[in-house]
Design a protein around this motif. Sequence first.
Motif, PDB file in Angstrom:
ATOM      1  N   ASP A 114       0.834  -1.210   0.000  1.00 29.61           N
ATOM      2  CA  ASP A 114       0.000   0.000   0.000  1.00 29.61           C
ATOM      3  C   ASP A 114       0.868   1.260   0.000  1.00 29.61           C
ATOM      4  O   ASP A 114       0.641   2.189  -0.793  1.00 29.61           O
ATOM      5  CB  ASP A 114      -0.912   0.015   1.228  1.00 29.61           C
ATOM      6  N   PHE A 115       1.846   1.294   0.874  1.00 26.36           N
ATOM      7  CA  PHE A 115       2.700   2.482   0.966  1.00 26.36           C
ATOM      8  C   PHE A 115       3.508   2.683  -0.320  1.00 26.36           C
ATOM      9  O   PHE A 115       3.719   3.824  -0.752  1.00 26.36           O
ATOM     10  CB  PHE A 115       3.635   2.372   2.173  1.00 26.36           C
ATOM     11  N   ALA A 116       3.933   1.584  -0.928  1.00 28.15           N
ATOM     12  CA  ALA A 116       4.659   1.689  -2.199  1.00 28.15           C
ATOM     13  C   ALA A 116       3.763   2.268  -3.287  1.00 28.15           C
ATOM     14  O   ALA A 116       4.206   3.088  -4.104  1.00 28.15           O
ATOM     15  CB  ALA A 116       5.181   0.315  -2.610  1.00 28.15           C
ATOM     16  N   GLU A 117       2.479   1.878  -3.303  1.00 32.28           N
ATOM     17  CA  GLU A 117       1.546   2.428  -4.295  1.00 32.28           C
ATOM     18  C   GLU A 117       1.377   3.933  -4.104  1.00 32.28           C
ATOM     19  O   GLU A 117       1.339   4.697  -5.069  1.00 32.28           O
ATOM     20  CB  GLU A 117       0.183   1.746  -4.187  1.00 32.28           C
ATOM     21  N   VAL A 118       1.291   4.343  -2.853  1.00 35.53           N
ATOM     22  CA  VAL A 118       1.144   5.775  -2.563  1.00 35.53           C
ATOM     23  C   VAL A 118       2.338   6.552  -3.116  1.00 35.53           C
ATOM     24  O   VAL A 118       2.181   7.617  -3.724  1.00 35.53           O
ATOM     25  CB  VAL A 118       1.004   6.017  -1.048  1.00 35.53           C
ATOM     26  N   LEU A 119       3.534   6.018  -2.933  1.00 33.94           N
ATOM     27  CA  LEU A 119       4.742   6.699  -3.395  1.00 33.94           C
ATOM     28  C   LEU A 119       4.789   6.826  -4.916  1.00 33.94           C
ATOM     29  O   LEU A 119       5.447   7.726  -5.443  1.00 33.94           O
ATOM     30  CB  LEU A 119       5.980   5.955  -2.901  1.00 33.94           C
ATOM     31  N   GLU A 120       4.088   5.953  -5.607  1.00 37.13           N
ATOM     32  CA  GLU A 120       4.068   5.992  -7.074  1.00 37.13           C
ATOM     33  C   GLU A 120       2.956   6.891  -7.617  1.00 37.13           C
ATOM     34  O   GLU A 120       2.801   7.014  -8.828  1.00 37.13           O
ATOM     35  CB  GLU A 120       3.885   4.578  -7.621  1.00 37.13           C
ATOM     36  N   SER A 121       2.203   7.519  -6.704  1.00 39.20           N
ATOM     37  CA  SER A 121       0.994   8.238  -7.122  1.00 39.20           C
ATOM     38  C   SER A 121       1.177   9.742  -7.279  1.00 39.20           C
ATOM     39  O   SER A 121       0.208  10.450  -7.561  1.00 39.20           O
ATOM     40  CB  SER A 121      -0.141   7.969  -6.123  1.00 39.20           C
ATOM     41  N   GLY A 122       2.388  10.257  -7.048  1.00 42.16           N
ATOM     42  CA  GLY A 122       2.599  11.691  -7.192  1.00 42.16           C
ATOM     43  C   GLY A 122       1.866  12.508  -6.148  1.00 42.16           C
ATOM     44  O   GLY A 122       1.191  13.483  -6.476  1.00 42.16           O
ATOM     45  N   VAL A 123       1.961  12.097  -4.881  1.00 46.32           N
ATOM     46  CA  VAL A 123       1.235  12.766  -3.802  1.00 46.32           C
ATOM     47  C   VAL A 123       2.007  13.991  -3.299  1.00 46.32           C
ATOM     48  O   VAL A 123       3.143  14.248  -3.714  1.00 46.32           O
ATOM     49  CB  VAL A 123       0.991  11.785  -2.638  1.00 46.32           C
ATOM     50  N   ASP A 124       1.386  14.729  -2.385  1.00 45.23           N
ATOM     51  CA  ASP A 124       2.038  15.896  -1.807  1.00 45.23           C
ATOM     52  C   ASP A 124       3.204  15.466  -0.920  1.00 45.23           C
ATOM     53  O   ASP A 124       3.352  14.291  -0.566  1.00 45.23           O
ATOM     54  CB  ASP A 124       1.035  16.716  -0.990  1.00 45.23           C
ATOM     55  N   VAL A 125       4.030  16.435  -0.543  1.00 47.42           N
ATOM     56  CA  VAL A 125       5.274  16.156   0.192  1.00 47.42           C
ATOM     57  C   VAL A 125       5.007  15.460   1.521  1.00 47.42           C
ATOM     58  O   VAL A 125       5.697  14.499   1.882  1.00 47.42           O
ATOM     59  CB  VAL A 125       6.052  17.466   0.420  1.00 47.42           C
ATOM     60  N   GLU A 126       4.002  15.928   2.259  1.00 51.08           N
ATOM     61  CA  GLU A 126       3.717  15.352   3.572  1.00 51.08           C
ATOM     62  C   GLU A 126       3.300  13.893   3.453  1.00 51.08           C
ATOM     63  O   GLU A 126       3.771  13.040   4.212  1.00 51.08           O
ATOM     64  CB  GLU A 126       2.619  16.160   4.269  1.00 51.08           C
ATOM     65  N   THR A 127       2.404  13.609   2.512  1.00 50.92           N
ATOM     66  CA  THR A 127       1.942  12.231   2.337  1.00 50.92           C
ATOM     67  C   THR A 127       3.070  11.341   1.826  1.00 50.92           C
ATOM     68  O   THR A 127       3.209  10.187   2.249  1.00 50.92           O
ATOM     69  CB  THR A 127       0.751  12.185   1.356  1.00 50.92           C
ATOM     70  N   GLU A 128       3.895  11.870   0.937  1.00 45.83           N
ATOM     71  CA  GLU A 128       5.037  11.097   0.432  1.00 45.83           C
ATOM     72  C   GLU A 128       5.978  10.708   1.562  1.00 45.83           C
ATOM     73  O   GLU A 128       6.428   9.564   1.648  1.00 45.83           O
ATOM     74  CB  GLU A 128       5.786  11.911  -0.622  1.00 45.83           C
ATOM     75  N   TYR A 129       6.255  11.678   2.439  1.00 45.34           N
ATOM     76  CA  TYR A 129       7.148  11.384   3.552  1.00 45.34           C
ATOM     77  C   TYR A 129       6.549  10.305   4.456  1.00 45.34           C
ATOM     78  O   TYR A 129       7.233   9.351   4.848  1.00 45.34           O
ATOM     79  CB  TYR A 129       7.421  12.650   4.367  1.00 45.34           C
ATOM     80  N   ALA A 130       5.268  10.472   4.803  1.00 40.42           N
ATOM     81  CA  ALA A 130       4.619   9.512   5.700  1.00 40.42           C
ATOM     82  C   ALA A 130       4.602   8.116   5.083  1.00 40.42           C
ATOM     83  O   ALA A 130       4.832   7.114   5.777  1.00 40.42           O
ATOM     84  CB  ALA A 130       3.199   9.975   6.013  1.00 40.42           C
ATOM     85  N   ALA A 131       4.336   8.045   3.762  1.00 42.29           N
ATOM     86  CA  ALA A 131       4.310   6.746   3.100  1.00 42.29           C
ATOM     87  C   ALA A 131       5.697   6.111   3.085  1.00 42.29           C
ATOM     88  O   ALA A 131       5.848   4.909   3.346  1.00 42.29           O
ATOM     89  CB  ALA A 131       3.781   6.899   1.676  1.00 42.29           C
ATOM     90  N   ALA A 132       6.726   6.895   2.787  1.00 38.66           N
ATOM     91  CA  ALA A 132       8.100   6.371   2.756  1.00 38.66           C
ATOM     92  C   ALA A 132       8.541   5.911   4.139  1.00 38.66           C
ATOM     93  O   ALA A 132       9.177   4.856   4.283  1.00 38.66           O
ATOM     94  CB  ALA A 132       9.048   7.437   2.226  1.00 38.66           C
TER      95      ALA A 132
END
Length: 422
Positions: A242-260
């Motif tokens: 799930d977190f890997a999918e989020v990182l591939e989705s072009g999300v905002d900086v905050e969400t990208e950090y949380a997912a990573a």
Amino acid sequence: LYQYGLCAVRNDKPGDAVDAWERITALDPSDDLALKAWQRAGDLYFHTGHFDNARKCYGSLAGQTADPDAAARGLLSLAMCDYNEGLDEKALTGFRKVMSGHEGTPVVEEAMEMAARAVYRLGIDNHDSGRLAQLVDEFPASPLAADAQFEIGLRHYEEKMYTGAAVEFKRMVNLFPTSSSAGRAWFLMADSWTQIDSVETARVAWVQFLEYFPESSLRPSAVFRLGMIRFNEGDYTTAAADFAEVLESGVDVETEYAAAYNLGMSLRILGKKEEAIAALASQRTGGENDDVKKLELARLVGEIHEEEGAFDNAAAEYARALGIEGVDPGVAVELHYRQGLCLEKRGDVTGAMSSYKEAMAFGGKTDPFRLSAVARYASLNEEKGDFKGALLAYRDLMKNTDDPELAVAARERADEIENAMR
């Protein structure tokens, strides 16, 4: 005269038009042509914002005609004047009069929609959820009914009344599944269940959201929240996906950090340490993260290196973390202690003792990481033959530890050193 009025309107002479039509109504108020003139004059006044004059015309139309359709049109137009002036309660009464007294006329459907608009505006302007609920119950076919139901749920949500929000959003998606707001309502319903820790219900809602709204712009946020549920339940493999999918989705900086960050945590637990470090290190390149996040990253990467026995890398990460401005003293104690352990394990006793000494200088005297640093500092001093330094460290432990066994052990070592030094 009637045709003259029409020509005057086309020639942009509304005053002449009204004069002509009013002359017709004065000649014979009940004549069919006079009724048309009342309507025309009223509409002209209405569209130019002269509502009092428009009311006079529409009132005369409603009162003079024997045609039920024309009478209903006149009453509807009177109510429209009130609506356009913001007199919603009065307008609503007028619309209801048309609805109840002129059933079967063509204007009833229009009156119903205008009544729904009046109720909606009363609910919005007065922050009256009861009015909005009234709209949904009384005018479910209105295009505004879905908006009203969504607004009820949103008000609960914004006031952090999440149980009520979940119930209202569920009603929204059940009653209006094809509404343009249905996707957002489903998302907020799932998030409401999440907020009140109704985990199983929330999980089902998130899964259904992703199934029913696969192209929604809210998908990455939904996937992230579902990943957090799975992570907290120990399903680290699915959470990592799930977190890997989020990182591939072009999300905002905050969400990208949380997912990573959470991807790194998941991979760490799964034993995929190199992949975990890579996921975390990816957040260092953009320069977008603040010092708190940089500290979190360095600390976690250091712990993973330490677990892998890569003590040089771990010590370097702890040093990186300590170099960030404004590190909390309590955190600094732990970092210095961990750095000392790594340096000690790689054989750098001098460096280790320096780190332990730094840890001893930070935070409260009873901090467990500080006391652990004191214990290691005492032991290394003994090994070096610096019994005075060891004795001071053991006395520090005796004075500040809350652990009776540790206090006794420290006292015994202190006594032995003192006896040896005599």
